[in-house]
Scaffold this motif. Sequence first.
Motif, PDB file in Angstrom:
ATOM      1  N   ASN A 248       0.998  -1.306   0.039  1.00 13.40           N
ATOM      2  CA  ASN A 248       0.199  -0.228   0.127  1.00 13.40           C
ATOM      3  C   ASN A 248       0.720   1.572  -0.329  1.00 13.40           C
ATOM      4  OD1 ASN A 248       0.367   1.191   2.778  1.00 13.40           O
ATOM      5  ND2 ASN A 248      -0.448  -0.595   3.521  1.00 13.40           N
TER       6      ASN A 248
ATOM      7  N   THR B 157      -2.520   1.858  -7.691  1.00 12.57           N
ATOM      8  CA  THR B 157      -3.204   2.433  -6.287  1.00 12.57           C
ATOM      9  C   THR B 157      -4.682   2.069  -6.147  1.00 12.57           C
ATOM     10  OG1 THR B 157      -3.278   4.222  -5.162  1.00 12.57           O
ATOM     11  CG2 THR B 157      -1.299   2.752  -4.718  1.00 12.57           C
TER      12      THR B 157
ATOM     13  N   ASN C 181      -4.225   0.574  -2.133  1.00 11.56           N
ATOM     14  CA  ASN C 181      -3.003  -1.002  -1.974  1.00 11.56           C
ATOM     15  C   ASN C 181      -2.801  -1.205  -3.935  1.00 11.56           C
ATOM     16  OD1 ASN C 181      -3.751  -1.522   0.132  1.00 11.56           O
ATOM     17  ND2 ASN C 181      -6.035  -2.316   0.020  1.00 11.56           N
TER      18      ASN C 181
END
Length: 868
Positions: free
Chosen positions: A43, A69, A74
Amino acid sequence: MCFISFLNRRPCVRLFCLLLLVFTGLAAGPAAAQPSITTIKGNVTDAVTNERLIGVSVFVPGTSLGTSTDYEGNYQLRTNQAVSKVQFSYLGYGPVALPVSPGKDQTLDVRLQPDARQLSEVQVVGKKRKVKYSNKDNPAVDLIRLIVDNKYKNRPERYDYLQYVQYEKTQMSLVNTPAKLRRNIFLRKYDFILENLDTTVLPGKAILPFYVQEEVAQHFFRKEPESRKKLVEAEKKVNFGEYIDNKGVMAYMKHMYQDIDIYENNIPILTNQFLSPIADMAPAFYKFYLKDTVTAETGQKLAKLLFEPRNPTAFMFTGELYVTLDGAYAVQRVDMAVSKGVSINWVRDLKVSQDFERGQDGRYQLSKSQLKVDFGMSQHSDMGFYGERVVSYQDYKLHEPQPDAFYDGPALVLSQHTEQQSEAYWESVRQDSLSAAEANTYTTLDSLVQMKSYNRTMDWATALIAGYKRLGPDVEIGPINAFYSFNPVEGFRLRLGGRTTDNFSKKVMLDAYTAYGFKDEKWKYYVGGSYSLTGRSVWSFPVKALRVSYLKDTRIPGQDLQFVQEDNILLSFKRGENDKLLYNETYNLEYLHEFENHFSYKLGFRNWQQSPAGSLQFVRAGEAGDDQEPAMLSNLTTSEATLELRWAPNEQFLQGKLYRTPVSGRNPVVTLRAAAGLKGAMDSQYAYQKVALNMYKRFYLSQLGYSDVVAEGGYIFGQVPFPLLTIHRANQSYAYQLQAYNLMNFLEFVSDQYASLHIDHTFNGFIFNKIPLLKKTKFREFITLKALYGKVREENQPSANPNVLHFPVFADGQQATYTLARKPYIETSVGVGNILNFFRVDLVKRLTYLNHPNVSDLGVRATFKFDF
């Protein structure tokens, strides 16, 4: 519904099934040594606020491998290429590059440091997860409300006249790891296909394009009176050969990938409705965060907004908006994605990006729109499909009116040379260039469809999936699912039939079958033919065709099936008594004329003879008090002239060879049917008139789903026996039928005047997505209400008129057929859909007329439905 018949009328589904069977369903051959896989995940957060960052670019320097992400910060990057480091980059933060270990799984959590020097002006508001989110005193929500208030003046519809040129490219590709694609038996057999692999699009995967479609069109808009015109100048697409309905695939692609308008409250994508982040009610469903204010290269000050759904499983987006701060509050760019918690079948990832450029009058106009979808059976499967639609807009012209006559006629006009443009022309008009793999797809598919081995494979695959097998170039036999069936009257029934192909004639289509029942020992026949009066295919819209047919076969009174043959093997299994059939001998003549505006009329004439079969009898009521036995009739003969008017504005449909499947949209569909019995014509025994009106409309309720509503009413003038009354649509099979009453028996209710209302509501997971244990199943909820009210006038009542026939009875003498004079027939159901991505199961409850013999007040019914 029969699976084979369903696939036969869904060309795109049929194509996907064929491709899965051909490309992935075959044995993969001997295992080969596979390169090691490097997996990097983790992350990304803000080093100051610990806020998880959305949309951070994660890539391997010097390659096209990369990802970003998600809404929780994440990421995951997988590749079989040799890598030594990975880089993280985000607007307003300093880049970070970290070493990685090739061929291993590793977790890298990254903290990015804000870097204000990259921007001429930055204001960090930062969402803090420890503080409860609130719309009150939230500058991001205040800004969203300003965007909503100014939506109209930023939309194209604000101009009196507008025109522009649009180029669009749609492609679909097979996805798998390079190693698995290269050792696929089918692909290895045609090794020239493997030269077209593209490993630059999806990290660690290779895509093999199999469908490319391009279009160049001019669009015109007039505000008063509102009119739109689309002139298609050029069109280009791959050709799958004669085994695939190429136009049907093209139509389905256009339906899947519709235009995206960020200013609309709801955005249709993949047959679902998503709430726009700038919808009128967006603050009630989204969370908004003001991230930055940025000065663009043009000097325009922009606000960067992050947004995410309050409920991650709702049909909404996660992403970021760039909005002008010049008082117009126009969208300058949007990047958004659908979270993995949203219940979209077979979709692993879906991303939308749009760019807007400043126009002549200072307003921002859409310049590019891109939709990318990664399809797969599961999130962790290597195999799947990748779809992309890129639309570019240019040459905007404002306030340049066209003559009023220009807007007359159809809204869509095709150039005479739409599909005949040269490659030099395409090179000059493409606003978005093709990749090498996309460009090669045209020639690769052309070469493939010329090969005999490919056509043999597709012939057998089509027989397995669609139910028709070629018997020479001009004829195909089928449907296979109707070769065998059974019922109480005919017993074991065999059928053999077929139809001509486009190779026989594009203007003429012939179809026929013969069947034999081993219990009644009778042969049945059908032969029909259609002739196109347009010079195009019989099924090419708009249709102008003549059809004649002759039928001698059984029929169940009150069973009205769409897209499925009555002798489908799956419909042989029925509940209750099903021994009241009719032998029909019918001559039919029809003329269908469709117009570009989706109005059509159909003129027809039919003569048919109905004879009772099984326990059904035609018994004349006779005079009251007459001691003689009532007269037993062997048949009824009727000649009838028919007229059907249909209006379906802006209708979209999927056209197959035998069926046309309408695609539900916002516009209503209205159908008016009228018929007149012609006494004396070809031994016809009755004079009467019938009229019926059917109205259908889908109502979209945003996050609450949608409702399909059908209202219908009809009236019969004149004296007729019960076979000529309206025999209401019943269903005694175990398949759920949307247009029938699923707990009503065949022939249970008749009317000479009636009104009905059907409401089928789909919640689309709105309820289940809020229940922790159920939201992971991605089930969808349905509720249905069906109500029918009618009556039979005294002149058509056997008890009051000796000239009509007795209503049918059961073997024990109990009445089997009734009127609806006392109260309406009502049934309701609750259902769970999307079971195994395909199935819907309903618990049906019958609320009225529970005292009738051989009826159930509760039943479980199932149906098959392909939907995203």
